[in-house]
Design an enzyme around this catalytic site. Sequence first.
Site, PDB file in Angstrom:
ATOM      1  N   GLU A  95      14.816  53.013  56.650  1.00 50.07           N
ATOM      2  CA  GLU A  95      15.487  52.185  57.666  1.00 50.07           C
ATOM      3  C   GLU A  95      14.629  51.937  58.908  1.00 50.07           C
ATOM      4  OE1 GLU A  95      19.285  54.113  58.221  1.00 50.07           O
ATOM      5  OE2 GLU A  95      19.827  53.857  56.122  1.00 50.07           O
TER       6      GLU A  95
ATOM      7  N   GLU B 135      20.487  53.398  46.538  1.00 57.25           N
ATOM      8  CA  GLU B 135      21.725  53.990  47.073  1.00 57.25           C
ATOM      9  C   GLU B 135      22.948  53.135  46.765  1.00 57.25           C
ATOM     10  OE1 GLU B 135      21.349  55.031  51.259  1.00 57.25           O
ATOM     11  OE2 GLU B 135      19.240  55.526  51.050  1.00 57.25           O
TER      12      GLU B 135
ATOM     13  N   ASP C  68      15.343  50.536  52.637  1.00 53.40           N
ATOM     14  CA  ASP C  68      16.189  49.989  53.714  1.00 53.40           C
ATOM     15  C   ASP C  68      17.478  49.384  53.171  1.00 53.40           C
ATOM     16  OD1 ASP C  68      16.884  49.245  56.411  1.00 53.40           O
ATOM     17  OD2 ASP C  68      14.723  49.090  56.810  1.00 53.40           O
TER      18      ASP C  68
HETATM   19  O1  9MR Z   1      25.577  60.114  52.435  1.00 56.17           O
HETATM   20  C1  9MR Z   1      25.005  60.636  53.623  1.00 56.17           C
HETATM   21  C2  9MR Z   1      26.087  61.258  54.466  1.00 56.17           C
HETATM   22  O2  9MR Z   1      26.639  62.402  53.830  1.00 56.17           O
HETATM   23  C3  9MR Z   1      25.519  61.644  55.825  1.00 56.17           C
HETATM   24  O3  9MR Z   1      26.573  62.098  56.661  1.00 56.17           O
HETATM   25  C4  9MR Z   1      24.828  60.458  56.446  1.00 56.17           C
HETATM   26  C5  9MR Z   1      24.229  60.834  57.784  1.00 56.17           C
HETATM   27  O4  9MR Z   1      23.493  59.812  58.328  1.00 56.17           O
HETATM   28  O5  9MR Z   1      23.820  59.980  55.588  1.00 56.17           O
HETATM   29  C6  9MR Z   1      24.332  59.510  54.376  1.00 56.17           C
HETATM   30  O6  9MR Z   1      23.305  58.962  53.567  1.00 56.17           O
HETATM   31  C7  9MR Z   1      22.664  57.810  54.074  1.00 56.17           C
HETATM   32  C8  9MR Z   1      21.255  57.780  53.532  1.00 56.17           C
HETATM   33  O7  9MR Z   1      20.601  58.982  53.821  1.00 56.17           O
HETATM   34  C9  9MR Z   1      20.478  56.596  54.075  1.00 56.17           C
HETATM   35  N1  9MR Z   1      21.162  55.368  53.860  1.00 56.17           N
HETATM   36  C10 9MR Z   1      22.554  55.326  54.260  1.00 56.17           C
HETATM   37  C11 9MR Z   1      23.304  56.502  53.616  1.00 56.17           C
HETATM   38  C12 9MR Z   1      24.788  56.402  53.914  1.00 56.17           C
HETATM   39  O8  9MR Z   1      25.013  56.505  55.299  1.00 56.17           O
END
Ligand code: 9MR
Length: 375
Positions: free
Chosen positions: A168, A286, A218
Site C-alpha cells: 500500500e 487478498e 496494493d
Molecule cells: O485482516 C487484517 C486485520 O485482521 C487487521 O486488523 C488489519 C490491520 O490493519 O489488517 C488486515 O489485513 C490487511 C492486510 O494486511 C493489507 N490489506 C488490507 C487487509 C485488510 O485490512
Amino acid sequence: MKHLNRIVCFLLIAAIMLCSCGSEAKRTTQPYGEGAPSLYKAFEGKFRVGAAINSWDLDDPTSWNYQTIVQQYNTLVLENESKPDAIHPSEDQYYFDKFDKFVDFCEEHNITPRGHTLIWHSQVPGWFFKDGNQDASAELVLERIKEHVTTIVSRYKGRVKSWDVVNEVIGDGEQLRFSDWSRLVGDADGDGDKYDFIEAAFIAAHEADPDARLMINDYSLESSTDKAIRMYNAVKKMLEDGVPIDGVGFQMHIGNGIDYDAMKENYEIIARLRDINPDLMIEVTELDVNCYGWGEEKKDVEVTKEFLEQFSKTYTDVFKLMLELSDEGILDSVVMWGYYDGASWLNDGHQNYPMLIDKDHNLKDAYWDVLELAD
Ligand code: 9MR
C-alpha cells in the site's frame, strides 16, 4: 385404485431419485472429508488457490479449520503474524516462532507460503522512525530497512517463494502514499523521485534471496484506473532504474458486483509492465467480497436470492479473468483474505458474507460455481 396409488408412489420415488442425481445433489456442503471437492486441485495447472490464515488455525490437526485448509488451498499467507509489529516489535527483538511454525506446516503439506509484509505504513512499530526523541534521519531509516528486510528474507531463503515487499505505498489521490517512510526517507539519492525507501527494501530482499518473487502489493488497482496508472508509473520508473521488482499484487477487496471490462482493462495496464520486465507476474493476494460499500451503514446482511446470484457472479467474474491471465502466463496465484466467513476481518460486529465457505462451515453455491469454471 390400489394400482393407481402404487403408480403414483413409484413415480414419486423415481422423481426424487432423479433430482438427487442432478448436479445440485453433487454439491455437498462439506469442505473436507469423503467426496469433498478441492479448490486448489480444480485449478491445478492454472494457478494456485490460497487463503490468509492465523497460526492458531494450525494447532489441532483434527480440527475443522486445519482439515479445511489442507483440503482447499495450496498457497497460504499469515493474516497478521508476519507483519513488522508482530515480527520486529523493537529494534533488537525478532519473534519468528509463528512464522517458523507456518512455513514448516506449509512444507509438510506441499503448500507454497507467501510473506506479508516487510514494509507497510500500518502495523509497524514506531521505533523504526525515531532516533531518541527526534525523527530518525533518512540514512538511519534506510539502514533499518536493510537490516529488517535482510534478516527476515534470509531466514526463509528458498522457502518463502513470494514476498509482499512493500504494501500500500501508492497514493489514493497522489502518486505516493504519504507515510513515515516517505516523509523521512524522501528523495535520499536525489534522482527526483521519492521511491527510495521502496527501492531499498527491494534491493535488500533481492540480495537476501535472489530466487524469491518480490512483489509490490496494493488495493483498488482493479477498480481505479488512476491508481493502476500510478502503480504502473512507479514500477516502470523503478524497473528502469534497475530495482528488482518481480510482480504486482492486486489485493482485490471488492464489493458485491464488479465491472468485468473495467477490471480487465486495469489488469492490462499493469500487464504492460512486461514491456520492461518480461518475467513480471501478477498475483491476487487478498480477495474477498464485501457486502457493504465503503462508508455505507452496516447492518446484518440480507442474504436474498438476488444477493446470492450477484455474489456468485462477482466471484465467477474474478475467477474467469484469472483463468484468462493464467493462460497468458502472467498470473499463477489467487489468494483469498480468509478461508471462511467466520474468520474474515470483515465480520466486525455485523454479519458479512465475504468468502466461499460460510460461517457455519458450509461450501456456498458460489464455491461450486467457481469450481465449475475449472472444468
Ligand atoms: O485482516 C487484517 C486485520 O485482521 C487487521 O486488523 C488489519 C490491520 O490493519 O489488517 C488486515 O489485513 C490487511 C492486510 O494486511 C493489507 N490489506 C488490507 C487487509 C485488510 O485490512
